[in-house]
Design an enzyme around this catalytic site. Structure first.
Site, mmCIF file in Angstrom:
data_model
loop_
_atom_site.group_PDB
_atom_site.id
_atom_site.type_symbol
_atom_site.label_atom_id
_atom_site.label_comp_id
_atom_site.label_asym_id
_atom_site.label_seq_id
_atom_site.Cartn_x
_atom_site.Cartn_y
_atom_site.Cartn_z
ATOM 1 N N CYS A 176 -10.693 2.831 -4.733
ATOM 2 C CA CYS A 176 -10.705 3.173 -3.318
ATOM 3 C C CYS A 176 -10.733 4.690 -3.248
ATOM 4 O O CYS A 176 -10.198 5.363 -4.127
ATOM 5 C CB CYS A 176 -9.428 2.628 -2.665
ATOM 6 S SG CYS A 176 -9.205 3.105 -0.942
ATOM 7 N N TRP A 235 -6.298 1.682 -6.562
ATOM 8 C CA TRP A 235 -6.294 3.078 -7.039
ATOM 9 C C TRP A 235 -7.053 3.901 -6.026
ATOM 10 O O TRP A 235 -8.279 3.881 -5.975
ATOM 11 C CB TRP A 235 -6.961 3.134 -8.414
ATOM 12 C CG TRP A 235 -7.042 4.453 -9.081
ATOM 13 C CD1 TRP A 235 -7.332 5.660 -8.535
ATOM 14 C CD2 TRP A 235 -6.861 4.697 -10.488
ATOM 15 N NE1 TRP A 235 -7.348 6.644 -9.495
ATOM 16 C CE2 TRP A 235 -7.066 6.079 -10.703
ATOM 17 C CE3 TRP A 235 -6.559 3.883 -11.586
ATOM 18 C CZ2 TRP A 235 -6.978 6.642 -11.968
ATOM 19 C CZ3 TRP A 235 -6.484 4.458 -12.837
ATOM 20 C CH2 TRP A 235 -6.683 5.832 -13.021
ATOM 21 N N ASP A 236 -6.311 4.643 -5.231
ATOM 22 C CA ASP A 236 -6.898 5.393 -4.115
ATOM 23 C C ASP A 236 -7.160 6.842 -4.525
ATOM 24 O O ASP A 236 -6.668 7.312 -5.569
ATOM 25 C CB ASP A 236 -5.906 5.322 -2.938
ATOM 26 C CG ASP A 236 -6.564 5.498 -1.590
ATOM 27 O OD1 ASP A 236 -7.733 5.911 -1.538
ATOM 28 O OD2 ASP A 236 -5.893 5.231 -0.577
ATOM 29 N N MET A 237 -7.874 7.556 -3.702
ATOM 30 C CA MET A 237 -8.220 8.959 -3.989
ATOM 31 C C MET A 237 -8.707 9.531 -2.681
ATOM 32 O O MET A 237 -9.818 9.244 -2.262
ATOM 33 C CB MET A 237 -9.335 8.933 -5.046
ATOM 34 C CG MET A 237 -9.682 10.228 -5.685
ATOM 35 S SD MET A 237 -10.872 11.095 -4.656
ATOM 36 C CE MET A 237 -11.302 12.416 -5.710
ATOM 37 N N ASN A 238 -7.829 10.277 -2.005
ATOM 38 C CA ASN A 238 -8.082 10.556 -0.595
ATOM 39 C C ASN A 238 -8.585 11.938 -0.244
ATOM 40 O O ASN A 238 -8.530 12.319 0.921
ATOM 41 C CB ASN A 238 -6.820 10.270 0.220
ATOM 42 C CG ASN A 238 -6.705 8.797 0.541
ATOM 43 O OD1 ASN A 238 -7.535 8.253 1.253
ATOM 44 N ND2 ASN A 238 -5.707 8.140 -0.010
ATOM 45 N N ASP A 278 -12.817 2.401 5.244
ATOM 46 C CA ASP A 278 -11.635 2.316 6.108
ATOM 47 C C ASP A 278 -12.020 1.817 7.497
ATOM 48 O O ASP A 278 -11.146 1.563 8.320
ATOM 49 C CB ASP A 278 -10.965 3.688 6.231
ATOM 50 C CG ASP A 278 -9.999 3.941 5.086
ATOM 51 O OD1 ASP A 278 -9.735 3.014 4.303
ATOM 52 O OD2 ASP A 278 -9.512 5.082 4.965
ATOM 53 N N ASP A 330 0.840 -1.211 0.000
ATOM 54 C CA ASP A 330 0.000 0.000 0.000
ATOM 55 C C ASP A 330 0.869 1.252 0.000
ATOM 56 O O ASP A 330 2.051 1.225 -0.382
ATOM 57 C CB ASP A 330 -0.948 -0.078 1.221
ATOM 58 C CG ASP A 330 -2.252 0.663 1.027
ATOM 59 O OD1 ASP A 330 -2.256 1.889 1.230
ATOM 60 O OD2 ASP A 330 -3.264 0.027 0.667
HETATM 61 C C1 DGJ Z 1 -6.944 5.339 2.308
HETATM 62 C C2 DGJ Z 1 -7.309 3.918 2.022
HETATM 63 O O1 DGJ Z 1 -8.691 3.722 2.197
HETATM 64 C C3 DGJ Z 1 -6.488 2.995 2.903
HETATM 65 O O2 DGJ Z 1 -6.888 1.677 2.704
HETATM 66 C C4 DGJ Z 1 -5.039 3.196 2.588
HETATM 67 O O3 DGJ Z 1 -4.774 2.793 1.273
HETATM 68 C C5 DGJ Z 1 -4.663 4.649 2.782
HETATM 69 N N1 DGJ Z 1 -5.534 5.527 2.053
HETATM 70 C C6 DGJ Z 1 -3.237 4.900 2.357
HETATM 71 O O4 DGJ Z 1 -2.910 6.224 2.371
#
Ligand code: DGJ
Length: 750
Positions: A530, A481-484, A552, A370
């Site tokens: 994600c 593929w995340d997007m925070n 999460d 990750d």
């Molecule tokens: C948010 C994701 O939902 C988590 O599972 C993890 O990948 C973190 N980001 C990593 O920054």
């Protein structure tokens, strides 16, 4: 299945024997909605179902020289209404013209029926594999004043109670027009006797189910965050009075889109409910020059007379088989172990190999590295945008590590967050203008990061080059593929003023384009979307990534609610669900490793912990769980889901089950959050079984209960879930089970 057109009454009847969707060309050329629901017998003329009402204050006009006050657009039920000429309710479309007018008046010109279903260029959409799976009606309307055509698309599927709708605007106006609003679908339902169900929440509290009766006025769910969001999912269901999980009429409205959206029910003064869904008009404007067109995303409307669960199963089937694409649609999903909760950013090759090695020993298929493997990513203040391995952490790079993991006999997966950048990154230092930002105004951070301006092709190309280089050089089988963060300051330095209203939509189109390019180039890779959990879990994403990280929040009991809510629309094969360490990172709650797995089985299963830190007993439990999931994952992912106890209604309990296509096998899960003293006896009436078959019952998937039970008994008397002597005699029974209990039962007919 057929799309029937009755020339004499100019009526369209879309039916597949299960549902009917009926509308007509009204005498002035507008499209009038007649009916959507259970299949009706076809008749050459169904226009007697049209209701003409009259009320003071509703505009009417001369039609064919006749002044007919009963023929008011304000009171007719319509298919794709425009606001302001005769209809004073909110419309589905708004077009700014050079003279400042925003009014439109589209009238029927022609139609054609196509076998199968055309693709929507650049957009995710349901599809067919054979021409006889669906039929599509394409209706062209025109507004001669603005020289623009409106093409409405309707697809009816042979095997599902579903209609897919979208709209296309084709501008022939040399002066051009500006689209301010173009919904994907609008439908006027004949009354307002409905409960509205929405899936709402927040980060780590996704997909919570909320219902409320419809009231006069607008009730809506929406996103203005640039992604579909965990606050509201792009979905709404309307339930008839008395409809519940397994009975009654339910209408589902789901938008196949991942950006800003609006889904609303507008109850008017005559109690007509106008439902519309599409791209949110706020912040949206799309100039069209002569010769250009605009295609809206797709909306999928489902009608069920088997309650909410009937609607869910229709979405599950359609989305898992005709929205999800590629190799992974039909193959068993790997059981993975993700290192995030085990190490967060503290990645080293040695640590990764230790975790992967143990995971392999326990039977896990795939190891996922990750966040934290790239650039200066030692914490969340730096590194996003620089997708090259951090060689201090990974001396042999991603390639070396991936090869070592592969050599163990496991597959290797990698995390990216392509749409984001930290100020402390080479990418930002080189291209500070590549972020979304408004000139002369401060930018806002979320999680110390900015959003890259993905509306720009050059930005997207840069990310393509960075990502594809790694995917090409290393044996990578899976990408998360995340997007925070949500978007703010949505303005592009690369676009002229009149194009700024296109940025949100261009952004998401380029995300889709990048996904598509990577999918085509690396067809074997399993993508999991994600967004800080489930903040971009929507049907649009499923077209590119067959599974999505649901939340999460990995606490087992919280997950019962989250997965229960997500399953209202999304198939279990799409719900990322992992067993994580305890105390749980988000809640600090301790649940047994059994309970954590018993919940995570009902999704795409995996682990989110360091197995080396577990006791021998827990490691042995994992070995069993992995073997169990491998045995049952096909049934869980492909069977029919029945939700049995709603954890939102029964504070303290939840249950669901999955039944195989031939009804000879089923898996049942029961969860109890709180134990009670002198608890009353409990039984769980099951669903979907064959009443004529006898089922052997394996408690915890292993120990057979002494007496098989009939499908009829299990459905009408119920599965006994209270502790009873034969169960206590089982070696698998854990005395003293208190709070956070879970039970899995396998049912097998001879
Ligand atoms: C948010 C994701 O939902 C988590 O599972 C993890 O990948 C973190 N980001 C990593 O920054």
């Amino acid at each position: 299945m057929a799309i029937i057109y009755h020339e004499s009454s100019q009526t369209f009847h879309l039916t597949n024997g299960c549902i009917s969707y009926i509308f007509t060309v009204l005498k002035d050329g507008h499209l009038g909605q007649i009916y959507f629901g259970a299949a009706l017998r076809d008749r050459p003329d169904l226009t007697h179902l049209l209701e003409y009402q009259s009320s003071n204050q509703s505009p009417y006009y001369y039609v064919d020289g006749v002044e007919d006050y009963r023929f008011s657009p304000n009171q007719l039920k319509q298919e794709y209404p425009s606001f302001g000429l005769g209809d004073l309710r909110q419309g589905a479309i708004e077009v700014l013209q050079v003279n400042g007018s925003r009014y439109t008046d589209f009238r029927y010109v022609s139609h054609r029926v196509l076998n199968g279903k055309p693709t929507l260029e650049g957009l995710p959409a349901t599809y067919t594999e054979a021409d006889d799976e669906a039929e599509t009606l394409e209706i062209t309307l025109t507004d001669p004043v603005i020289h623009t055509d409106l093409v409405l698309l309707y697809t009816i599927f042979r095997d599902q109670p579903a209609i897919a709708r979208s709209a296309r605007l084709v501008c022939r106006n040399p002066e051009g027009i500006v689209l301010q609003k173009a919904m994907s679908a609008s439908i006027d339902l004949p009354d307002a006797d409905f409960e509205m169900l929405e899936l709402a929440g927040a980060w780590a509290r996704e997909f919570h189910m909320h219902t409320r009766p419809l009231r006069p006025g607008i009730q809506s769910v929406y996103s203005l965050r640039g992604h579909s969001s965990s606050q509201f999912n792009p979905f709404m269901a309307l339930l008839r009075p008395g409809a519940d999980e397994n009975h009654g009429e339910v209408y589902g409205f789901s938008l196949v889109y991942s950006g800003n959206f609006l889904v609303q029910a507008d109850v008017d003064f005559m109690n007509v409910t106008r439902v519309m869904l599409g791209i949110h008009p706020e912040g949206f404007s799309w100039p069209l020059a002569g010769g250009e067109s605009f295609q809206t995303p797709e909306a999928v409307l489902v009608y069920s007379d088997k309650g909410l669960s009937g609607m869910s199963r229709a979405y599950h089937k359609l989305y898992s088989t005709r929205l999800v694409r590629g190799y992974w649609r039909d193959h068993e999903r790997p059981i993975l172990l993700n290192n995030w909760e085990a190490t967060t950013f503290a990645i080293t090759e040695e640590k990764m190999l230790q975790i992967a090695g143990k995971a392999h020993e326990l039977g896990i298929d795939l190891f996922v590295m990750d966040d934290g493997w790239f650039g200066a990513r030692n914490h969340d203040h730096a590194g996003l945008g620089d997708w090259t391995p951090n060689y201090e952490k990974l001396p042999s790079g991603v390639k070396g590590l991936a090869e070592k993991v592969e050599a163990m006999g496991m597959r290797f997966g990698l995390w990216f967050e392509p749409e984001m950048v930290n100020e402390d990154s080479d990418l930002f230092r080189t291209h500070p203008d590549w972020i979304l930002h408004v000139p002369e105004r401060p930018g806002h951070l979320i999680r110390h990061q900015y959003v890259l301006d993905f509306s720009r092709r050059d930005v997207m190309e840069n990310l393509y080059r960075q990502m594809s280089a790694i995917l090409r050089e290393a044996p990578i089988s899976y990408v998360k593929w995340d997007m925070n963060r949500s978007m703010s300051e949505v303005y592009s330095a690369a676009l002229p003023p009149e194009q700024q209203g296109t940025v949100y939509h261009r952004f998401i189109l380029n995300v889709y384009a990048l996904y598509e390019r990577l999918r085509n180039e690396f067809p074997g890779i399993l993508f999991e979307s994600c967004a800080g959990g489930g903040s971009r879990f929507d049907p649009g994403m499923l077209y590119y990534a067959p599974q999505a990280w649901t939340s999460d929040d990995t606490d087992a009991m919280e997950r019962v609610r989250i997965q229960y809510g997500a399953s209202v629309v999304y198939p279990l094969s799409s719900l990322g669900a992992h067993v994580s360490a305890v105390p749980n990172h988000q809640l600090h709650r301790i649940t047994s490793i059994k309970a954590r797995a018993d919940v995570a089985y009902f999704g795409t299963f995996g682990y989110e912990l360091d197995p080396n830190l577990l006791s021998g007993e827990e490691q042995e439990a994992i070995r069993h769980q992995v073997a169990f999931m491998k045995r049952w994952r096909r049934l869980i992912h492909q069977g029919d889901l029945y939700r049995l106890i709603n954890p939102y209604d029964h504070d303290g309990e939840g249950a669901w089950m999955v039944v195989g296509a031939d009804r000879r096998e089923a898996i049942v899960a029961y969860y109890r959050f709180r134990q009670h003293v002198s608890a009353p006896l409990t039984r769980l009436p099951l669903q979907g079984l064959d009443p004529g078959l006898d089922y052997h019952i394996l408690y915890s998937g292993e120990t057979e209960l002494p007496e098989p039970m009939g499908g009829d008994e299990l459905m009408h008397y119920g599965l006994i879930t209270s502790d009873y002597p034969s169960e206590i005699a089982n070696p698998a029974y854990e005395p003293g089970e208190g709070d956070y209990l879970s039970r899995i039962y396998i049912l097998k007919a001879d």
